[in-house]
Design an enzyme around this catalytic site. Sequence first.
Site: not given
Length: 139
Positions: A44, A46-48, A55, A57, A88, A91
């Site tokens: 995964n 993530e981003n601000a 994800c 996947e 999720c 995904c």
Amino acid sequence: MSSDVDDLLAAAKAAQLNAHAPYSHFRVGAAVRTSNGRIFAGCNVENAAYPQGACAEAGAISAMCLAGEREIVAVLTVCDGEVIGTCCGGCRQRIREFAKPDTPIYAAGPGGVRATFTLGELLPHSFGPDHLTEFQTER
Ligand code: THU
């Protein structure tokens, strides 16, 4: 069979090490096996700007497509903690594009698989590429 899963788990755990999860601290690794026996992994990212996060996947599927592969025969995700980290909803649909209802999806923790599902169990009555074929005409 268990060595099949061991390969996926090793690939997913290696990917998980590179997870970029500074916001949730929930680090995920994923691995897919293709019909040609190849394994592709992702983590995964993530981003601000939270919705822009991706994800694990999604990363694994991108790597698979980049390599020219299109058929998933098994999926494994790994996360830490005690939870059963099932894919999720988004995904599940991503996997649906390249897998069959009986494709196994393993949810693992650091020590191994915690639960096994099929894609059909996780995403019943799903919509996929086959629903579009009768509408695809040559232009
Ligand atoms: N996450 C995944 O990578 N895969 C899933 O199927 C469930 C959620 C990630 C997204 C986000 O970076 C973090 O887990 C918490 O939701």
